[in-house]
Design a protein around this motif. Structure first.
Motif, mmCIF file in Angstrom:
data_model
loop_
_atom_site.group_PDB
_atom_site.id
_atom_site.type_symbol
_atom_site.label_atom_id
_atom_site.label_comp_id
_atom_site.label_asym_id
_atom_site.label_seq_id
_atom_site.Cartn_x
_atom_site.Cartn_y
_atom_site.Cartn_z
ATOM 1 N N LYS A 141 0.865 -1.167 0.000
ATOM 2 C CA LYS A 141 0.000 0.000 0.000
ATOM 3 C C LYS A 141 0.907 1.224 0.000
ATOM 4 N N THR A 142 0.444 2.296 -0.631
ATOM 5 C CA THR A 142 1.273 3.487 -0.762
ATOM 6 C C THR A 142 0.484 4.707 -0.320
ATOM 7 N N LYS A 143 1.101 5.475 0.578
ATOM 8 C CA LYS A 143 0.485 6.716 1.053
ATOM 9 C C LYS A 143 1.064 7.859 0.228
ATOM 10 N N ILE A 144 0.186 8.638 -0.361
ATOM 11 C CA ILE A 144 0.583 9.798 -1.154
ATOM 12 C C ILE A 144 0.328 11.038 -0.301
ATOM 13 N N THR A 145 1.358 11.867 -0.154
ATOM 14 C CA THR A 145 1.245 13.089 0.628
ATOM 15 C C THR A 145 1.639 14.274 -0.249
ATOM 16 N N VAL A 146 0.759 15.224 -0.372
ATOM 17 C CA VAL A 146 1.056 16.480 -1.052
ATOM 18 C C VAL A 146 1.130 17.527 0.047
ATOM 19 N N TYR A 147 2.297 18.186 0.160
ATOM 20 C CA TYR A 147 2.472 19.147 1.240
ATOM 21 C C TYR A 147 2.486 20.570 0.686
ATOM 22 N N PHE A 148 2.020 21.485 1.536
ATOM 23 C CA PHE A 148 1.959 22.904 1.198
ATOM 24 C C PHE A 148 3.026 23.639 1.990
ATOM 25 N N ARG A 149 3.669 24.607 1.335
ATOM 26 C CA ARG A 149 4.661 25.440 2.017
ATOM 27 C C ARG A 149 4.189 26.894 1.972
ATOM 28 N N VAL B 59 -4.400 7.073 0.471
ATOM 29 C CA VAL B 59 -3.719 5.777 0.443
ATOM 30 C C VAL B 59 -4.198 5.020 -0.780
ATOM 31 N N LEU B 60 -3.221 4.511 -1.555
ATOM 32 C CA LEU B 60 -3.514 3.681 -2.717
ATOM 33 C C LEU B 60 -3.178 2.241 -2.366
ATOM 34 N N ALA B 61 -4.060 1.332 -2.742
ATOM 35 C CA ALA B 61 -3.829 -0.096 -2.528
ATOM 36 C C ALA B 61 -3.576 -0.739 -3.886
#
Length: 173
Positions: free
Chosen positions: A98-106, A147-149
């Motif tokens: 499983k893969t967790k995708i995180t898009v962060y803001f600055r 989260v992508l499975a």
């Protein structure tokens, strides 16, 4: 009492049962202590414990270990860098993780969360053929997570390939 071949020997006194097991070169093991009279079996206890450990190892080998991998994306990522990271995500999914995708803001990027959701949607579109969305994208503070499975059918195809072949990443458009 039961002998090493599984044949019942009848009800014996403890001393007789121990002597019989010793004469045959085996151990006397109590297999059902809760019944009256208790059931004992003549067996090689060391070999029995070894076989139990081997069965446990075999069961562990056949278990599927899922780990959660994570890939972080910034809003100002370039197209080539995005493709590289999506290639890593594809590799994680093809391996069955499983893969967790995180898009962060600055900084002030947080005032335009729609750009982050656009980034998430681009990543989902690039891996939609081998994955399913396990948890939908949601904003949590200064980041958007999902989260992508892996799609089980695609993982099985990858496992069926001969060793040494790796999946080729999607060509850049």
């Amino acid at each position: 009492m039961i002998d090493e071949t599984g044949k019942q020997l009848g009800i014996l006194a403890l001393s007789d049962a121990l002597r019989e097991a010793d004469n045959r070169g085996y151990d006397l093991v109590e297999v059902a202590p809760g019944v009256h009279p208790p059931v004992c079996r003549i067996m090689d206890y060391g070999r029995y414990r070894y076989q139990l450990k081997q069965k446990e190892k075999e069961q562990l080998r056949h278990q599927r270990h899922l780990t959660l991998k994570e890939m972080k994306f910034g809003l100002k990522i370039g197209a080539h860098d995005l493709d590289i990271k999506v290639g890593h995500v594809r590799r994680f999914l093809m391996a069955g993780h499983k893969t967790k995708i995180t898009v962060y803001f600055r900084g002030r990027e947080i005032i335009r969360p729609e750009f982050g959701f656009d980034m998430v949607n681009r990543v989902i579109q690039k891996v939609h053929d081998i994955s399913i969305v396990d948890s939908p994208p949601k904003q949590e503070g200064k980041q958007i997570n999902l989260v992508l499975a892996p799609h089980i059918r695609e993982v099985r195809k990858e496992v069926a390939k001969p060793a040494g072949q790796t999946p080729s990443p999607e060509p850049a458009a």
